[in-house]
Design an enzyme around this catalytic site. Structure first.
Site, PDB file in Angstrom:
ATOM      1  N   THR A 108       0.787  -1.158  -0.141  1.00 31.93           N
ATOM      2  CA  THR A 108       0.153   0.245   0.040  1.00 31.93           C
ATOM      3  C   THR A 108       0.798   1.079   0.125  1.00 31.93           C
ATOM      4  OG1 THR A 108      -1.639  -1.393   1.278  1.00 31.93           O
ATOM      5  CG2 THR A 108      -1.953   1.175   1.154  1.00 31.93           C
ATOM      6  N   GLY A 141       2.605  -2.739   8.003  1.00 37.04           N
ATOM      7  CA  GLY A 141       2.771  -3.292   9.650  1.00 37.04           C
ATOM      8  C   GLY A 141       4.443  -3.457   9.619  1.00 37.04           C
ATOM      9  N   GLU A 191      -6.135  -5.878   4.288  1.00 40.80           N
ATOM     10  CA  GLU A 191      -6.246  -7.176   3.393  1.00 40.80           C
ATOM     11  C   GLU A 191      -7.485  -7.074   2.305  1.00 40.80           C
ATOM     12  OE1 GLU A 191      -3.882  -8.910   2.348  1.00 40.80           O
ATOM     13  OE2 GLU A 191      -3.067  -9.032   4.178  1.00 40.80           O
TER      14      GLU A 191
HETATM   15  C1  LIG Z   1      -4.692 -13.198  15.630  1.00 36.76           C
HETATM   16  C2  LIG Z   1      -4.886 -12.306  14.553  1.00 36.76           C
HETATM   17  C3  LIG Z   1      -4.244 -12.640  13.341  1.00 36.76           C
HETATM   18  C4  LIG Z   1      -4.855 -11.865  12.159  1.00 36.76           C
HETATM   19  C5  LIG Z   1      -4.085 -12.161  11.021  1.00 36.76           C
HETATM   20  C6  LIG Z   1      -3.768 -10.962  10.145  1.00 36.76           C
HETATM   21  C7  LIG Z   1      -2.497 -10.770  10.120  1.00 36.76           C
HETATM   22  C8  LIG Z   1      -2.115  -9.659   9.313  1.00 36.76           C
HETATM   23  C9  LIG Z   1      -3.113  -8.438   9.574  1.00 36.76           C
HETATM   24  C10 LIG Z   1      -2.864  -7.217   8.895  1.00 36.76           C
HETATM   25  C11 LIG Z   1      -2.183  -7.176   7.601  1.00 36.76           C
HETATM   26  C12 LIG Z   1      -2.737  -6.386   6.481  1.00 36.76           C
HETATM   27  C13 LIG Z   1      -1.917  -6.347   5.418  1.00 36.76           C
HETATM   28  C14 LIG Z   1      -2.445  -5.807   4.133  1.00 36.76           C
HETATM   29  O1  LIG Z   1      -3.369  -5.093   4.281  1.00 36.76           O
HETATM   30  S1  LIG Z   1      -1.690  -6.042   2.765  1.00 36.76           S
HETATM   31  C15 LIG Z   1      -2.311  -4.944   1.475  1.00 36.76           C
HETATM   32  C16 LIG Z   1      -3.767  -5.542   1.209  1.00 36.76           C
HETATM   33  N1  LIG Z   1      -4.231  -4.912  -0.026  1.00 36.76           N
HETATM   34  C17 LIG Z   1      -5.292  -5.548  -0.636  1.00 36.76           C
HETATM   35  O2  LIG Z   1      -5.898  -6.353  -0.305  1.00 36.76           O
HETATM   36  C18 LIG Z   1      -5.566  -4.415  -1.732  1.00 36.76           C
HETATM   37  C19 LIG Z   1      -6.805  -4.909  -2.332  1.00 36.76           C
HETATM   38  N2  LIG Z   1      -6.679  -4.836  -3.770  1.00 36.76           N
HETATM   39  C20 LIG Z   1      -6.756  -5.992  -4.534  1.00 36.76           C
HETATM   40  O3  LIG Z   1      -6.421  -7.147  -4.167  1.00 36.76           O
HETATM   41  C21 LIG Z   1      -6.863  -5.902  -6.137  1.00 36.76           C
HETATM   42  O4  LIG Z   1      -6.087  -4.521  -6.541  1.00 36.76           O
HETATM   43  C22 LIG Z   1      -8.226  -5.981  -6.689  1.00 36.76           C
HETATM   44  C23 LIG Z   1      -9.185  -5.134  -5.903  1.00 36.76           C
HETATM   45  C24 LIG Z   1      -8.589  -7.320  -6.542  1.00 36.76           C
HETATM   46  C25 LIG Z   1      -8.167  -5.491  -8.170  1.00 36.76           C
HETATM   47  O5  LIG Z   1      -7.171  -6.175  -8.750  1.00 36.76           O
HETATM   48  P1  LIG Z   1      -6.734  -5.773 -10.499  1.00 36.76           P
HETATM   49  O6  LIG Z   1      -7.046  -4.511 -10.584  1.00 36.76           O
HETATM   50  O7  LIG Z   1      -5.329  -6.364 -10.761  1.00 36.76           O
HETATM   51  O8  LIG Z   1      -7.775  -6.821 -10.754  1.00 36.76           O
HETATM   52  P2  LIG Z   1      -9.252  -6.683 -11.789  1.00 36.76           P
HETATM   53  O9  LIG Z   1     -10.309  -6.293 -10.993  1.00 36.76           O
HETATM   54  O10 LIG Z   1      -8.780  -5.987 -12.946  1.00 36.76           O
HETATM   55  O11 LIG Z   1      -9.239  -8.164 -11.880  1.00 36.76           O
HETATM   56  C26 LIG Z   1      -8.368  -8.816 -12.950  1.00 36.76           C
HETATM   57  C27 LIG Z   1      -8.614 -10.346 -12.670  1.00 36.76           C
HETATM   58  O12 LIG Z   1      -7.728 -10.771 -11.596  1.00 36.76           O
HETATM   59  C28 LIG Z   1      -8.956 -11.432 -10.392  1.00 36.76           C
HETATM   60  N3  LIG Z   1      -7.913 -11.421  -9.381  1.00 36.76           N
HETATM   61  C29 LIG Z   1      -7.862 -10.193  -8.503  1.00 36.76           C
HETATM   62  N4  LIG Z   1      -7.323 -10.828  -7.611  1.00 36.76           N
HETATM   63  C30 LIG Z   1      -7.077 -11.985  -7.463  1.00 36.76           C
HETATM   64  C31 LIG Z   1      -6.525 -12.823  -6.623  1.00 36.76           C
HETATM   65  N5  LIG Z   1      -6.094 -12.370  -5.421  1.00 36.76           N
HETATM   66  N6  LIG Z   1      -6.432 -14.117  -7.074  1.00 36.76           N
HETATM   67  C32 LIG Z   1      -6.855 -14.609  -8.101  1.00 36.76           C
HETATM   68  N7  LIG Z   1      -7.519 -13.694  -8.988  1.00 36.76           N
HETATM   69  C33 LIG Z   1      -7.528 -12.358  -8.512  1.00 36.76           C
HETATM   70  C34 LIG Z   1     -10.079 -10.758 -10.743  1.00 36.76           C
HETATM   71  O13 LIG Z   1     -11.215 -11.534 -10.452  1.00 36.76           O
HETATM   72  C35 LIG Z   1     -10.091 -10.720 -12.111  1.00 36.76           C
HETATM   73  O14 LIG Z   1     -10.476 -11.887 -12.775  1.00 36.76           O
HETATM   74  P3  LIG Z   1     -11.206 -11.794 -14.203  1.00 36.76           P
HETATM   75  O15 LIG Z   1     -11.310 -13.517 -14.564  1.00 36.76           O
HETATM   76  O16 LIG Z   1     -12.488 -11.025 -14.099  1.00 36.76           O
HETATM   77  O17 LIG Z   1     -10.419 -11.149 -14.978  1.00 36.76           O
HETATM   78  C1  LIG Z   2      -4.464  -1.694  10.565  1.00 32.72           C
HETATM   79  C2  LIG Z   2      -3.835  -1.686   9.044  1.00 32.72           C
HETATM   80  C3  LIG Z   2      -2.815  -2.454   8.617  1.00 32.72           C
HETATM   81  C4  LIG Z   2      -2.446  -2.515   7.468  1.00 32.72           C
HETATM   82  N1  LIG Z   2      -1.331  -3.109   7.078  1.00 32.72           N
HETATM   83  C5  LIG Z   2      -0.775  -3.349   5.818  1.00 32.72           C
HETATM   84  C6  LIG Z   2       0.372  -4.073   5.738  1.00 32.72           C
HETATM   85  O1  LIG Z   2       0.873  -4.679   6.555  1.00 32.72           O
HETATM   86  N2  LIG Z   2       0.609  -3.999   4.075  1.00 32.72           N
HETATM   87  C7  LIG Z   2       0.191  -3.156   3.285  1.00 32.72           C
HETATM   88  O2  LIG Z   2       0.578  -3.186   1.987  1.00 32.72           O
HETATM   89  N3  LIG Z   2      -1.011  -2.249   3.425  1.00 32.72           N
HETATM   90  C8  LIG Z   2      -1.546  -2.501   4.860  1.00 32.72           C
HETATM   91  N4  LIG Z   2      -2.748  -1.707   5.120  1.00 32.72           N
HETATM   92  C9  LIG Z   2      -3.435  -1.056   4.010  1.00 32.72           C
HETATM   93  C10 LIG Z   2      -4.565  -1.584   3.759  1.00 32.72           C
HETATM   94  O3  LIG Z   2      -4.473  -2.810   3.244  1.00 32.72           O
HETATM   95  C11 LIG Z   2      -5.264  -0.694   2.886  1.00 32.72           C
HETATM   96  O4  LIG Z   2      -5.572   0.405   3.543  1.00 32.72           O
HETATM   97  C12 LIG Z   2      -6.701  -1.465   2.174  1.00 32.72           C
HETATM   98  O5  LIG Z   2      -6.338  -2.380   1.172  1.00 32.72           O
HETATM   99  C13 LIG Z   2      -7.696  -0.432   1.754  1.00 32.72           C
HETATM  100  O6  LIG Z   2      -7.101   0.454   0.814  1.00 32.72           O
HETATM  101  P1  LIG Z   2      -7.209   2.245   0.772  1.00 32.72           P
HETATM  102  O7  LIG Z   2      -6.868   2.469   2.156  1.00 32.72           O
HETATM  103  O8  LIG Z   2      -6.440   2.485  -0.389  1.00 32.72           O
HETATM  104  O9  LIG Z   2      -8.823   2.207   0.630  1.00 32.72           O
HETATM  105  P2  LIG Z   2      -9.747   3.164  -0.411  1.00 32.72           P
HETATM  106  O10 LIG Z   2      -9.589   2.248  -1.682  1.00 32.72           O
HETATM  107  O11 LIG Z   2      -9.000   4.540  -0.747  1.00 32.72           O
HETATM  108  O12 LIG Z   2     -11.165   3.279   0.310  1.00 32.72           O
HETATM  109  C14 LIG Z   2     -11.678   4.417   0.648  1.00 32.72           C
HETATM  110  C15 LIG Z   2     -13.231   4.328   0.252  1.00 32.72           C
HETATM  111  O13 LIG Z   2     -13.516   3.959  -1.115  1.00 32.72           O
HETATM  112  C16 LIG Z   2     -14.231   2.966  -1.652  1.00 32.72           C
HETATM  113  N5  LIG Z   2     -13.621   2.454  -2.715  1.00 32.72           N
HETATM  114  C17 LIG Z   2     -12.353   2.148  -3.093  1.00 32.72           C
HETATM  115  N6  LIG Z   2     -12.436   1.557  -4.605  1.00 32.72           N
HETATM  116  C18 LIG Z   2     -13.649   1.475  -4.761  1.00 32.72           C
HETATM  117  C19 LIG Z   2     -14.208   1.039  -6.005  1.00 32.72           C
HETATM  118  N7  LIG Z   2     -13.640   0.643  -6.918  1.00 32.72           N
HETATM  119  N8  LIG Z   2     -15.588   0.865  -6.110  1.00 32.72           N
HETATM  120  C20 LIG Z   2     -16.213   1.522  -4.902  1.00 32.72           C
HETATM  121  N9  LIG Z   2     -15.908   1.719  -3.767  1.00 32.72           N
HETATM  122  C21 LIG Z   2     -14.411   1.927  -3.863  1.00 32.72           C
HETATM  123  C22 LIG Z   2     -13.905   1.946  -0.233  1.00 32.72           C
HETATM  124  O14 LIG Z   2     -15.031   1.020  -0.064  1.00 32.72           O
HETATM  125  C23 LIG Z   2     -13.807   2.986   0.824  1.00 32.72           C
HETATM  126  O15 LIG Z   2     -15.158   3.226   1.424  1.00 32.72           O
HETATM  127  C24 LIG Z   2      -3.141  -1.823   6.400  1.00 32.72           C
HETATM  128  C25 LIG Z   2      -4.110  -1.185   6.552  1.00 32.72           C
HETATM  129  C26 LIG Z   2      -4.595  -0.960   8.054  1.00 32.72           C
HETATM  130  C27 LIG Z   2      -5.821  -0.134   8.178  1.00 32.72           C
END
Ligand SMILES: CCCCCCCC/C=C\CCCC(=O)SCCNC(=O)CCNC(=O)[C@H](O)C(C)(C)COP(=O)(O)OP(=O)(O)OC[C@H]1O[C@@H](n2cnc3c(N)ncnc32)[C@H](O)[C@@H]1OP(=O)(O)O
Ligand SMILES: Cc1cc2nc3c(=O)[nH]c(=O)nc-3n(C[C@H](O)[C@H](O)[C@H](O)COP(=O)(O)OP(=O)(O)OC[C@H]3O[C@@H](n4cnc5c(N)ncnc54)[C@H](O)[C@@H]3O)c2cc1C
Length: 609
Positions: A83, A122, A369
């Site tokens: 991110t 994180g 996530e």
């Molecule tokens: C005791 C407690 C323990 C708790 C344990 C937790 C520990 C850790 C805690 C916190 C850590 C937090 C860490 C993070 O937050 S890391 C950052 C996370 N970030 C995100 O999740 C970002 C979200 N965004 C996305 O995943 C993608 O950008 C997207 C929204 C899915 C869009 O991706 P993209 O633009 O590439 O994709 P499209 O929409 O154009 O889709 C293209 C095709 O790909 C398919 N797709 C997308 N993602 C996946 C995947 N992961 N796997 C397989 N396929 C995927 C999608 O469906 C499309 O398919 P199609 O067939 O339609 O072409």
């Molecule tokens: C406690 C915590 C720990 C984290 N740890 C990590 C980490 O270890 N590593 C890492 O890489 N990241 C980490 N992150 C980041 C996290 O993964 C992102 O914040 C998360 O994926 C959401 O993305 P954003 O902040 O860009 O939200 P945004 O996408 O900016 O969301 C803002 C608003 O816009 C809306 N929105 C966005 N896109 C669309 C769309 N296409 N259609 C409709 N609505 C939409 C959402 O629903 C939301 O209401 C962490 C975040 C938190 C809060």
């Protein structure tokens, strides 16, 4: 504790946990449990759940041999830096660049704008020595999109950031303690160089000559680490929901209000149907999420084995299920924890109820996530694709298999005639299937009215999210029913679980009645029979409610709640906690002489005048 104290104490706990893991020694699963009982977000989460899996999933054999032994012994500490300040959800919109320089055989990592700063990872802010960094790969002026790189951030001798790296903590987050034990960080690169072999090259490569060799496997495998963590988040939702429900249920049995006859004792609040109607569906959800979490673990293991054999067929479904269930269960759990706080009345607002801290630490699960709405939209895409392929000869499989019966499900009428019919698994399932399918098909029909599909999708986002949620709820209900059909040990346990399963399903019908009625999945008479059955189930669960939360086997220490104590000795302990407050160290508070006394005296003077 101050933020610094909290952070340092979490370091202490993490290192102690690591010592125990090695000394005892503990298996991988046991180690995760130890992390769970440590009960504080910290760098270990990211190191073990994201940094190591990212290398395992995206590294070549050589890279794994080089990096995993170091990471496994924690000689390096890693985080997952995807991110950025400007982009989180839109991974393809990341701005950090990794430009290949053929002269030096290196990648130059650079943050071209303020919004390209890594922001949130994180463990990044203060602890990690290394990170998996996601950046746009550029070779010979061409942008190949986002790829992963292993990057050393800090000097291994004195922990100072390496030249070309600016790094720090992003500041205080929601709540007092909560997620503030974690050093979520920022990071900027100023033309920082890494060797070419630190690009994670299992999926695609850059050769010595600077040639980009794209992968012959789906590029989405790069997102594999997120899929893995989303799967674990579902089981964790059950743990957190169970914790809140345990507190609220025990306290509801202790707390009495109204209903005293002739000076007798008052009614336990758990006996009010309103309390049951708010509490028991959450109790049922805690069990439901546990079972769906077990199933999702199976699905994830299965897809992982298939991927190893280059079978990518079930990847879209694994992505849709992990994304959708992560979203649905974390939203329900966050709302559920807050509801449990309210179920405990005023005392639920006290920190010592354990609920404010639980809420504050849990609620970011709706965002990290993957934002929960963004993730449901992924499910919606998957559903729209599945609907569009109906009739093409390709039978939908797995969790969308029910769509293969579209002809029947689109026109069938529920055969529920009496309240007890709502305990028939086939009838309940068909109701959920009909509602989910009809919502998906309605979205697909509305989409088809748009010339431009993407524009139509944007216009219908809210409906699409609702259709996705309906599909996810169907999965949870169906996996609960499957669980009941399997072997369940313990006399009477099956009956209790049956009650909870139908409470889970029927409360969803009640909550989303608009969906069920507008899709004609049930009639209003059948809805009122469902409510009738729900009330009867509450009566059956009531005598066992406390036992059903005791079954979670949480210690008082782990619950950390005066209201959720196993012995129910709530009131004396509330006093004990209150007296521990530093404000009660002195009878007359600090500030009396400065503010209170002059104020009162001034009033006395004016009264005399
Ligand atoms: C005791 C407690 C323990 C708790 C344990 C937790 C520990 C850790 C805690 C916190 C850590 C937090 C860490 C993070 O937050 S890391 C950052 C996370 N970030 C995100 O999740 C970002 C979200 N965004 C996305 O995943 C993608 O950008 C997207 C929204 C899915 C869009 O991706 P993209 O633009 O590439 O994709 P499209 O929409 O154009 O889709 C293209 C095709 O790909 C398919 N797709 C997308 N993602 C996946 C995947 N992961 N796997 C397989 N396929 C995927 C999608 O469906 C499309 O398919 P199609 O067939 O339609 O072409
Ligand atoms: C406690 C915590 C720990 C984290 N740890 C990590 C980490 O270890 N590593 C890492 O890489 N990241 C980490 N992150 C980041 C996290 O993964 C992102 O914040 C998360 O994926 C959401 O993305 P954003 O902040 O860009 O939200 P945004 O996408 O900016 O969301 C803002 C608003 O816009 C809306 N929105 C966005 N896109 C669309 C769309 N296409 N259609 C409709 N609505 C939409 C959402 O629903 C939301 O209401 C962490 C975040 C938190 C809060």
């Amino acid at each position: 504790m101050t933020r610094k104290e909290l952070f340092k104490n979490t370091l202490r706990k993490s290192v102690h946990a690591w010592k125990l893991i090695n000394e005892l020694p503990l298996s991988d699963d046991e180690s995760l449990m130890l992390r769970h009982f440590m009960d504080q977000p910290g760098f270990l989460d990211l190191h073990w759940r994201m940094f190591v899996p990212a290398i395992k999933g995206q590294g070549t054999e050589e890279q794994k041999q080089k990096w995993l032994p170091l990471a496994n012994k924690m000689q390096i500490i890693g985080c997952y830096a995807q991110t950025e300040l400007g982009h989180g959800s839109n991974v393809q919109g990341l701005e950090t660049t990794a430009t290949f320089d053929p002269q030096t055989d290196q990648f130059i990592l650079h943050s071209p704008t303020q919004t390209s700063s890594k922001w949130w990872p994180g463990g990044l802010g203060k602890v990690s020595t290394h990170a998996v960094i996601y950046a746009r790969l550029i070779t010979d002026g061409k942008d190949h999109g986002v790829h992963g790189f292993i990057v050393q951030l800090r000097n291994m001798d004195d922990h100072s950031p390496l030249p070309g790296i600016t790094i720090g903590d992003i500041g205080v987050k929601f709540g007092n303690g909560a997620y503030n034990s974690m050093d979520n960080g920022f990071l900027m690169f100023d033309k920082f160089c890494i060797p070419r072999d630190q690009m994670l090259m299992r999926l695609s490569k850059v050769t010595r000559e600077g040639k980009y060799v794209p992968s012959d496997v789906p590029r989405q495998l790069m997102y594999g680490t997120m899929v893995s963590v989303r799967q674990t988040i579902v089981s964790n939702a059950s743990i957190a929901m169970a914790r809140a429900v345990c507190i609220a249920t025990r306290y509801s049995a202790v707390r009495r209000q109204f209903g005293s006859q002739n000076g007798g004792i008052e009614t336990q609040v758990i006996d009010y149907k309103t309390q049951q109607n708010r509490l028991f569906p959450l109790l049922a959800s805690a069990y439901a999420f546990r079972f769906v979490g077990e199933w999702l673990k199976w699905l994830y293991t299965d897809v992982t084995q298939r991927l190893e054999a280059s079978d990518f067929a079930t990847l879209p479904e694994a992505h849709a299920c992990t994304a959708g269930l992560k979203s649905m269960t974390t939203s329900a759990t966050s709302d559920g924890i807050e509801e449990c706080r309210k179920l405990c009345g005023g005392h639920g607002y006290l920190w010592c109820s354990g609920l404010p801290e639980l809420f504050a630490v849990y609620v970011p699960a709706c965002t990290y996530e993957g934002d929960n709405v963004v993730l449901q939209l992924q499910v919606a895409r998957f559903l729209m694709k599945t609907v569009s392929q109906l009739g093409s000869g390709k039978a939908p499989a797995g969790t969308t298999a029910y769509m293969g019966r579209a002809k029947h499900l689109l026109q069938c009428r529920s055969s529920i005639r009496k309240a007890e019919d709502w305990l028939n698994p086939a009838m309940v399932l068909e109701t959920f299937e009909a509602r989910a399918l009809r919502m998906a098909v309605s979205c697909a029909n509305n989409l088809s009215k748009f010339e431009n599909q993407e524009q139509g999708f944007s216009e219908l986002l809210a409906d699409l999210v609702e259709a996705a949620i309906a599909h996810c709820q169907l999965i949870v209900v169906s996996k609960f029913i499957v669980k009941l059909e399997g072997e369940i040990k313990g006399k009477g346990v099956k009956n209790q679980l049956k009650n909870l399963c139908y409470i889970y399903a029927l409360h969803l019908i009640h909550k989303h009645l608009g969906d069920f009625l507008s899709t004609n999945s049930i009639t209003s008479e059948q809805a009122s029979l469902a409510n009738h059955q729900l009330r009867s189930l509450y009566t059956q669960v009531r005598p066992n409610a406390v036992a059903l939360v005791d079954a979670f086997d949480y210690t008082d220490h782990y619950l950390g709640s005066v209201l959720g104590r196993y012995d129910g000795n709530v009131y004396p302990k509330l006093f004990e906690e209150a007296l521990k407050d530093p404000l009660n160290d002195t009878v007359v508070p600090d500030g009396y002489h400065e503010y209170i006394r002059p104020l009162i005296k001034q009033h006395l003077r004016s009264a005399r005048l």
